[in-house]
Design an enzyme around this catalytic site. Structure first.
Site, PDB file in Angstrom:
ATOM      1  CG  HIS A  20      -2.458 -25.113  24.728  1.00 16.12           C
ATOM      2  ND1 HIS A  20      -1.621 -26.224  24.170  1.00 16.12           N
ATOM      3  CD2 HIS A  20      -3.129 -25.658  25.524  1.00 16.12           C
ATOM      4  CE1 HIS A  20      -2.086 -27.270  24.977  1.00 16.12           C
ATOM      5  NE2 HIS A  20      -3.027 -26.963  25.836  1.00 16.12           N
TER       6      HIS A  20
ATOM      7  CG  ASP B 261       1.335 -26.079  22.512  1.00 16.24           C
ATOM      8  OD1 ASP B 261       1.136 -24.794  23.117  1.00 16.24           O
ATOM      9  OD2 ASP B 261       0.615 -26.978  22.924  1.00 16.24           O
TER      10      ASP B 261
ATOM     11  CB  SER C 126      -2.375 -29.174  28.024  1.00 15.28           C
ATOM     12  OG  SER C 126      -3.386 -29.616  27.066  1.00 15.28           O
TER      13      SER C 126
END
Length: 509
Positions: free
Chosen positions: A140, A170, A243
């Site tokens: 993402h 992901d 992230s």
């Protein structure tokens, strides 16, 4: 003549050797200060392996054309929680963000003009997995990016190639044109224990190389968004920009890839999730070697076993994965699995909850033959299944309209508060109903309503008996023992599930 000094020398040598061994062991892990680890040396050692990741989208950088007035906005491809944060705090961030030093890049380095259209927007972190330029991050972070830019600790910046990505986990693997990079050491996330110290390094809100620490809260967490990942849960502070960054243990080994947070505000609230490095490394190797990821596929739809359902299936406790549907032509169908089976173990591993099954199956290489322990009709049986390959098995379902004509309650079904009719072919095709069933036209107060059956549901079986028509429903109901609870298989808008239905006592009939 006996050398009296020899025993003394041996003793001194032993003391020196023990002292040296203790010193070496002490240097391998952070020292403690007041009972807590001192992470300073560890952070200094592993930070060069961590990178900052920015992306350039196809559209001009948001906020770059208006000459300021509140700082950069969040790019369209950013996750929802990141957008929420900048909706609330974007202006403050624009006023207080520290200036960035100019970087001196090597070959392949890029340095777009700050604030110009198409300028890079810092979205996440990553780490050097292999020293020949391979970087691991979240999918993402780089999703829909026109260009991906990686910045190292020494301020060099590189335009990165996306080697491959895997939305289901992901994860994304990047490649930059550089050699001899300081790659991380990977640990064994399966050996982690709740309560052990871990730390994260990343770029929350664009603040590079921020360090946060905490403990492992739990293992094997299953999230709806990525059902093939058994997440690590920790209380390490993870915020937008972390992230894709690494989660380290006290040995300086990466044990996870920071991926998600549970938050009602868009910021850290003490619940963070990381992808175990065992899972991430396997995905990265496949992306490097093949450019795609292969996973095992069983071909079943499963649901949780609660206390009431466990009782209806004669189980001592609510464990395992209850099979609600077996896909046509799937490995499960070929192996003989049936709706109503409860999978208790997969390849020898117990299933405490149904959500534990998908990551177990997905981690198996297609073609492997795996034993399943299954509870069927009150007894345990072992079934061997050759695992297939997961492809695009997902399907979209449409909302259903009412395409049937209500009928009078089937004989015997009125005691449950049900009115049913034959299943129209249109709904059978639309919801891909396997086998037979009847359509629920109305639900009056009573056992069916308490069980959760709704108008529009398709009742496919009761107590293991297939319901082929309203008349057959009445026959099955008439044979049920009063006062017991039986499993009912219903299909709701294409999703099958079992519900516990209490049979009324004789006095209530």
């Amino acid at each position: 003549m006996i050398d009296a000094a020899r025993p003394l020398r041996r003793m001194l040598n032993a003391v020196v050797a023990s002292t040296f061994a203790f010193a070496v062991a002490s240097c391998s892990k952070p020292s403690t200060t007041g009972g807590y680890p001192d992470f300073a040396d560890l952070v200094e050692r592993v930070s060069p392996s961590v990178v900052n990741i920015s992306t350039i989208s196809a559209a001009p950088a948001p906020g770059a054309l208006d000459g300021g007035g509140g700082g950069p906005e969040t790019p369209e491809n950013a996750p929802d929680w990141l957008k929420r944060f900048f909706d609330q705090h974007g202006q403050d961030r624009g006023e207080t963000a520290p200036e960035d030093d100019s970087s001196q890049g090597g070959e392949g380095a890029v340095d777009p003009e700050e604030g110009a259209p198409g300028a890079p927007q810092p979205l996440g972190s990553g780490f050097i997995l292999w020293d020949d330029g391979y970087i691991l991050t979240n999918y993402h972070v780089i999703q829909d990016a026109k260009e991906v830019i990686v910045r190292l600790l020494d301020r060099r910046q590189f335009s990165a190639q996306v080697v491959g990505s895997d939305e289901r986990s992901d994860l994304a693997l990047l490649k930059i044109d550089a050699k001899g990079l300081p790659a991380v050491k990977t640990g064994a996330s399966n050996k982690l224990r709740p309560g052990q110290w871990v730390l994260a390094i990343g770029s929350p809100f664009g603040f590079d190389y921020s360090v946060t620490a905490g403990i492992v809260s739990a293992k094997g967490r299953n999230l709806i968004s990525e059902q093939y990942v058994p997440f690590l849960q920790s209380d390490v502070a993870i915020n937008p920009g972390n992230s894709g960054g690494p989660l380290f243990n006290l040995d300086g080994e990466v044990v996870g890839v920071n991926s998600q947070i549970y938050s009602q505000s868009g910021g850290y609230q003490g619940v963070s999730f990381s992808i175990p490095i065992d899972v991430a490394a396997k995905v990265a190797r496949q992306l490097k070697d093949k450019g795609r990821v292969t996973r095992g596929w069983l071909g079943v739809v499963v649901q949780e076993v609660d206390r009431n359902l466990a009782q209806t299936f004669g189980m001592e406790r609510p464990v395992g994965a209850l099979v609600a549907r077996v896909m046509a032509g799937s490995p499960a169908e070929r192996a003989g699995l049936k709706a109503g089976d409860v999978i208790l173990t997969f390849n020898g591993e117990e299933l405490p909850i149904s959500a534990a099954l998908p990551p177990m199956v997905g981690n198996v290489d297609p073609g492997q033959v795996i034993p399943l322990e299954v509870q069927r009709d009150g007894r345990k049986v072992t079934i061997k299944v050759e695992v297939g390959e997961l492809e695009n098995q997902d399907r979209d379902v449409e909302d259903s309209g009412d395409a049937s004509v209500p009928e009078a309650p089937a004989p015997g079904s009125a005691q449950f508060g049900l009115t049913v009719s034959p299943l129209p072919d249109e709904l059978r095709r639309r919801w891909q109903v396997v086998g037979n069933g009847v359509l629920v036209e109305s639900v009056a107060p009573g056992p069916a309503a308490r069980a959760g059956i709704r108008r529009g549901d398709i009742v496919q079986s009761i107590a293991g008996q297939e319901v082929s028509s309203p008349q057959r429903l009445g026959e099955i109901v008439a044979l049920l023992t009063p006062g017991v609870t039986v499993p009912v298989l219903v299909n709701r808008a294409g999703t099958p599930s079992f519900l516990p239905l209490e049979v009324p006592g004789a006095a209530d009939r």
